[in-house]
Design a protein around this motif. Structure first.
Motif, PDB file in Angstrom:
ATOM      1  N   ILE A   1       1.057  -1.292  -0.066  1.00  0.00           N
ATOM      2  CA  ILE A   1       0.247  -0.096   0.127  1.00  0.00           C
ATOM      3  C   ILE A   1       0.836   1.205   0.022  1.00  0.00           C
ATOM      4  CG2 ILE A   1      -1.556   1.289   1.378  1.00  0.00           C
ATOM      5  CD1 ILE A   1      -2.811  -1.373   2.240  1.00  0.00           C
ATOM      6  N   ALA A   2       1.781   1.318   0.890  1.00  0.00           N
ATOM      7  CA  ALA A   2       2.694   2.447   0.847  1.00  0.00           C
ATOM      8  C   ALA A   2       3.500   2.525  -0.383  1.00  0.00           C
ATOM      9  CB  ALA A   2       3.813   2.274   1.911  1.00  0.00           C
ATOM     10  N   ARG A   3       3.858   1.531  -1.155  1.00  0.00           N
ATOM     11  CA  ARG A   3       4.750   1.483  -2.422  1.00  0.00           C
ATOM     12  C   ARG A   3       3.784   2.203  -3.508  1.00  0.00           C
ATOM     13  NH1 ARG A   3       4.631  -0.194  -6.967  1.00  0.00           N
ATOM     14  NH2 ARG A   3       3.200  -1.863  -6.601  1.00  0.00           N
ATOM     15  N   SER A   4       2.738   1.543  -3.338  1.00  0.00           N
ATOM     16  CA  SER A   4       1.756   2.184  -4.494  1.00  0.00           C
ATOM     17  C   SER A   4       1.164   3.716  -4.381  1.00  0.00           C
ATOM     18  CB  SER A   4       0.198   1.341  -4.416  1.00  0.00           C
ATOM     19  OG  SER A   4      -0.465   1.909  -5.549  1.00  0.00           O
ATOM     20  N   ALA A   5       1.057   3.894  -2.978  1.00  0.00           N
ATOM     21  CA  ALA A   5       0.511   5.414  -2.707  1.00  0.00           C
ATOM     22  C   ALA A   5       1.750   6.179  -2.930  1.00  0.00           C
ATOM     23  CB  ALA A   5       0.315   5.573  -1.206  1.00  0.00           C
ATOM     24  N   LEU A   6       3.066   6.152  -2.613  1.00  0.00           N
ATOM     25  CA  LEU A   6       4.171   6.783  -2.743  1.00  0.00           C
ATOM     26  C   LEU A   6       4.392   7.073  -4.366  1.00  0.00           C
ATOM     27  CD1 LEU A   6       6.191   8.428  -1.299  1.00  0.00           C
ATOM     28  CD2 LEU A   6       7.761   6.438  -1.344  1.00  0.00           C
ATOM     29  N   GLU A   7       4.202   5.945  -5.345  1.00  0.00           N
ATOM     30  CA  GLU A   7       4.506   6.097  -6.580  1.00  0.00           C
ATOM     31  C   GLU A   7       3.384   7.010  -7.097  1.00  0.00           C
ATOM     32  OE1 GLU A   7       4.512   1.977  -8.410  1.00  0.00           O
ATOM     33  OE2 GLU A   7       6.541   1.560  -7.840  1.00  0.00           O
ATOM     34  N   LYS A   8       2.134   7.020  -6.713  1.00  0.00           N
ATOM     35  CA  LYS A   8       1.063   7.880  -7.107  1.00  0.00           C
ATOM     36  C   LYS A   8       1.639   9.294  -6.768  1.00  0.00           C
ATOM     37  CE  LYS A   8      -2.644   4.281  -6.913  1.00  0.00           C
ATOM     38  NZ  LYS A   8      -2.762   4.252  -8.099  1.00  0.00           N
ATOM     39  N   LEU A   9       1.982   9.369  -5.699  1.00  0.00           N
ATOM     40  CA  LEU A   9       2.401  10.737  -5.236  1.00  0.00           C
ATOM     41  C   LEU A   9       3.476  11.382  -5.865  1.00  0.00           C
ATOM     42  CD1 LEU A   9       2.123  10.349  -1.252  1.00  0.00           C
ATOM     43  CD2 LEU A   9       0.792  11.963  -2.675  1.00  0.00           C
ATOM     44  N   VAL A  10       4.358  10.676  -6.218  1.00  0.00           N
ATOM     45  CA  VAL A  10       5.425  11.004  -6.927  1.00  0.00           C
ATOM     46  C   VAL A  10       5.189  11.394  -8.447  1.00  0.00           C
ATOM     47  CG1 VAL A  10       7.722  10.268  -7.991  1.00  0.00           C
ATOM     48  CG2 VAL A  10       7.430   9.722  -5.603  1.00  0.00           C
ATOM     49  N   ASN A  11       4.382  10.519  -9.033  1.00  0.00           N
ATOM     50  CA  ASN A  11       3.885  10.704 -10.445  1.00  0.00           C
ATOM     51  C   ASN A  11       3.117  12.034 -10.529  1.00  0.00           C
ATOM     52  OD1 ASN A  11       5.213   8.621 -11.582  1.00  0.00           O
ATOM     53  ND2 ASN A  11       3.260   7.271 -10.992  1.00  0.00           N
ATOM     54  N   ASP A  12       1.974  12.537  -9.295  1.00  0.00           N
ATOM     55  CA  ASP A  12       1.296  13.255  -9.531  1.00  0.00           C
ATOM     56  C   ASP A  12       2.051  14.666  -9.047  1.00  0.00           C
ATOM     57  OD1 ASP A  12      -0.790  15.325  -7.354  1.00  0.00           O
ATOM     58  OD2 ASP A  12      -1.771  14.388  -9.149  1.00  0.00           O
ATOM     59  N   GLY A  13       3.033  14.680  -8.325  1.00  0.00           N
ATOM     60  CA  GLY A  13       4.054  15.771  -7.908  1.00  0.00           C
ATOM     61  C   GLY A  13       3.503  16.628  -6.617  1.00  0.00           C
TER      62      GLY A  13
ATOM     63  N   LYS B   1      -6.597   5.497  -2.151  1.00  0.00           N
ATOM     64  CA  LYS B   1      -6.740   4.599  -3.461  1.00  0.00           C
ATOM     65  C   LYS B   1      -5.776   3.599  -3.563  1.00  0.00           C
ATOM     66  CE  LYS B   1      -6.413   6.230  -8.169  1.00  0.00           C
ATOM     67  NZ  LYS B   1      -6.352   7.517  -9.045  1.00  0.00           N
ATOM     68  N   ALA B   2      -4.687   3.660  -3.006  1.00  0.00           N
ATOM     69  CA  ALA B   2      -3.784   2.509  -3.108  1.00  0.00           C
ATOM     70  C   ALA B   2      -4.345   1.209  -2.201  1.00  0.00           C
ATOM     71  CB  ALA B   2      -2.393   3.036  -2.420  1.00  0.00           C
ATOM     72  N   THR B   3      -5.082   1.608  -1.057  1.00  0.00           N
ATOM     73  CA  THR B   3      -5.725   0.435  -0.297  1.00  0.00           C
ATOM     74  C   THR B   3      -6.725  -0.473  -1.257  1.00  0.00           C
ATOM     75  OG1 THR B   3      -5.270   1.516   1.680  1.00  0.00           O
ATOM     76  CG2 THR B   3      -6.797  -0.072   1.893  1.00  0.00           C
ATOM     77  N   LYS B   4      -7.688   0.451  -1.803  1.00  0.00           N
ATOM     78  CA  LYS B   4      -8.668  -0.173  -2.794  1.00  0.00           C
ATOM     79  C   LYS B   4      -7.729  -0.856  -3.820  1.00  0.00           C
ATOM     80  CE  LYS B   4     -12.183   3.355  -1.974  1.00  0.00           C
ATOM     81  NZ  LYS B   4     -12.717   4.472  -2.683  1.00  0.00           N
ATOM     82  N   GLU B   5      -6.866  -0.493  -4.415  1.00  0.00           N
ATOM     83  CA  GLU B   5      -5.977  -1.046  -5.550  1.00  0.00           C
ATOM     84  C   GLU B   5      -5.458  -2.446  -5.023  1.00  0.00           C
ATOM     85  OE1 GLU B   5      -3.501   1.611  -7.352  1.00  0.00           O
ATOM     86  OE2 GLU B   5      -5.002   2.926  -8.151  1.00  0.00           O
ATOM     87  N   VAL B   6      -4.836  -2.378  -3.869  1.00  0.00           N
ATOM     88  CA  VAL B   6      -4.171  -3.537  -3.305  1.00  0.00           C
ATOM     89  C   VAL B   6      -5.368  -4.768  -3.227  1.00  0.00           C
ATOM     90  CG1 VAL B   6      -3.033  -4.464  -1.262  1.00  0.00           C
ATOM     91  CG2 VAL B   6      -2.187  -2.294  -2.378  1.00  0.00           C
ATOM     92  N   ASP B   7      -6.376  -4.048  -2.385  1.00  0.00           N
ATOM     93  CA  ASP B   7      -7.350  -5.060  -2.284  1.00  0.00           C
ATOM     94  C   ASP B   7      -7.829  -5.841  -3.740  1.00  0.00           C
ATOM     95  OD1 ASP B   7      -7.667  -4.555   0.304  1.00  0.00           O
ATOM     96  OD2 ASP B   7      -9.330  -3.067   0.321  1.00  0.00           O
ATOM     97  N   LYS B   8      -7.895  -4.820  -4.719  1.00  0.00           N
ATOM     98  CA  LYS B   8      -8.482  -5.233  -6.087  1.00  0.00           C
ATOM     99  C   LYS B   8      -7.354  -6.565  -6.374  1.00  0.00           C
ATOM    100  CE  LYS B   8      -9.438  -3.938 -10.634  1.00  0.00           C
ATOM    101  NZ  LYS B   8      -9.240  -2.820 -11.731  1.00  0.00           N
ATOM    102  N   GLY B   9      -6.094  -6.036  -6.248  1.00  0.00           N
ATOM    103  CA  GLY B   9      -4.763  -6.890  -6.467  1.00  0.00           C
ATOM    104  C   GLY B   9      -4.746  -8.265  -5.801  1.00  0.00           C
TER     105      GLY B   9
END
Length: 521
Positions: free
Chosen positions: A266-278, A291-299
């Protein structure tokens, strides 16, 4: 002769007469032409007079028409000007009315403020009276306590100081011992570093693969934005995810460390989103983590579905699929549990085919045999019994559940397929490089640390970070005050000292955060 002369005279006279007649006719014709010319001139004069009259009439009509249009235009301009003036007057009147109302509102507010000021002054006077009364009661209580305890205020203070001195002496002794061992630890650390560098070139990683994730950054400037002003961004990420964010000299990379695979993902996915968003700030961090928590649940669900598809198993309850996918983020002695479960399913099916047993039953039991490991945080019951109970609850056959509850000999085998599941589990776990004993011990120690911290009142959540060298504890600010945080951190540290065995030292950090949220409407 005379006759000839007379004839000649007659001829001459006739010529003269004819000449006279011809001239007369010419003269008459010219007179007639002059008369015609005079008539034409008269007609031209009449026609010219008519044209002049018509031109004069047309000019007068045109002049009248232009005058009328000019008057109409002037009237319209005047009418528009009057409308604009009227609108401007109305607007001015409305503004004057609003100003009057605002003045009245301000006057009423000033009156209320003055009334509140008087009321506050009265409250202050009452508070001063109450404070004086409380001080008197305090003095009386101190006198009564001195009588009851037969100790003066100074004596009681000395007793408390002596007790505190003893505690400080103990803490000083602990610090002295830690400093005494520092040189030895530093020497051992240097030796371990040299040995680990040599061994790492020829061995596969186990713990780092299970507890560390690396997030690539576009540039090193992003590290400062991740840390945030006074470190608020990195503190928010660590407190919300329970993951240790390590920012060191590694170029264009951030390391995430946590023994819980789901939290780390969850932390990895969230941090990547933040870095891409800026855009990186506490509110955006919370949104990204949700959002990352939802995506991890889906994964997780997709991982469960992929495992079922790989083994060709159908008719599984969605909740069982979800829990099965969660095994992707769990390890047992360094071995990924979902990969292990799939491998056991294949091995059990192969063994069943060799001896003529039920291949589908063996495959299904093998895949689900460790599903209880996801549920072990909820109770102290073994994962085999928990998994069997869970499988029966969601419609799996009793023989499938028996494969889960009997693979550690906690329950008797009900069929040959359960025996095959136990054998396949042993084969998968015992092959070279499959498991590592130290990882399981390490994870249990981290879970025990979190359990100790969570046992104290007022603790909302606790996270073991820095590979178990630090405890990050989030408390409820409505229950624990700022003064009590120091006492709480000391009590937790003492309990860890009394109940656990561990190398080195563990830093206990208690975080108390108060948030105030309001919406601008």
């Amino acid at each position: 002769m005379n006759t000839i002369i007379m004839i000649a005279a007659v001829i001459v006279a006739a010529g003269i007469f004819s000449s006279v007649l011809y001239k007369k006719s010419v003269v008459d014709k010219k007179i007639e032409d002059l008369n015609n010319l005079e008539n034409s001139v008269e007609q031209a004069k009449v026609k010219a007079q008519k044209i002049e009259k018509r031109a004069t009439f047309d000019a007068e009509s045109k002049a009248k028409e232009i005058t009328i249009k000019a008057k109409e235009t002037a009237y319209k301009i005047k009418e528009d000007a009057e409308k604009e003036i009227k609108l401007a007057k109305n607007e001015i009147n409305q503004k004057e009315n609003r100003l009057i109302k605002r003045e009245e509102s301000l006057d009423s507010k000033l009156d209320r403020i003055e009334a509140k000021t008087v009321e506050i002054n009265n409250y202050e006077k009452k508070l001063n009276l109450k404070e004086s009364e409380i001080e008197e009661l305090k003095q009386k209580q101190e006198l009564e306590l001195e009588k009851i305890s037969e100790l003066s205020k100074e004596d009681a203070k000395n007793i408390l100081l002596d007790k505190l001195k003893d505690d400080l002496t103990h803490d000083s002794a602990v610090m002295i011992r830690s400093f005494e061992h520092k040189l030895e630890e530093e020497k051992d650390r240097m030796t371990q570093r040299i040995l680990s560098t040599a061994i790492g070139k020829a061995s596969a990683e186990f713990v780092s693969d299970a507890t560390v994730s690396v997030v690539q950054l576009p540039n090193d400037e992003m590290k400062g934005r991740i840390i945030g002003r006074e470190g608020r961004n990195i503190r928010t990420i660590e407190s919300l995810t329970g993951v240790d964010v390590i920012i060191d000299d590694t170029p264009e990379a951030v390391v995430l460390s946590c023994f819980d695979g789901v939290k780390r993902e969850i932390a990895r996915s969230a941090l990547e989103k933040l870095v891409n968003d800026g855009r990186i700030h506490p509110t955006k961090i919370e949104e990204a983590i949700k959002k990352a928590t939802k995506e991890v649940d889906k994964g997780i669900r997709e991982a469960g579905e992929h495992a079922l598809f790989e083994l060709g198993i159908t008719g599984v309850h969605p909740e069982v699929t979800k829990v099965l996918g969660s095994l992707k983020f769990r390890t047992s002695y360094g071995q990924n549990v979902l990969t292990h479960a799939i491998e056991v399913g294949h091995l059990a099916a192969t063994l069943a085919a060799e001896i003529g047993a039920d291949v589908k039953l063996a495959k299904r039991s093998g895949l689900f045999h460790d599903i209880g490991k996801v549920l072990t945080h909820e109770t102290e019951t073994s994962h085999g019994l928990l998994g069997a109970e869970f499988l029966r609850k969601f419609g799996e056959k009793d023989l499938v559940a028996n494969g889960a509850e009997s693979h550690h000999h906690e329950v008797e085998f009900k069929c040959i397929e359960s025996v095959l599941v136990q054998a396949a589990d042993a084969i998968s776990a015992s092959r070279p490089g499959a498991r590592r004993e130290t990882l399981n011990t390490y994870i249990k120690r981290l879970e025990e640390l979190e359990a100790i911290a969570s046992s104290f009142e007022g603790v909302d959540s606790s996270y073991a970070i820095q590979a178990g060298r630090e405890m990050r504890i989030i408390i409820n600010p409505e229950i624990i005050s700022d003064d009590k945080t120091t006492i709480l951190s000391r009590d937790i540290a003492k309990k860890i000292e009394e109940t656990m065995q561990y190398p080195g030292q563990i830093k206990v950090t208690v975080v108390r955060e108060t948030r105030s949220v309001e919406y601008a409407k």
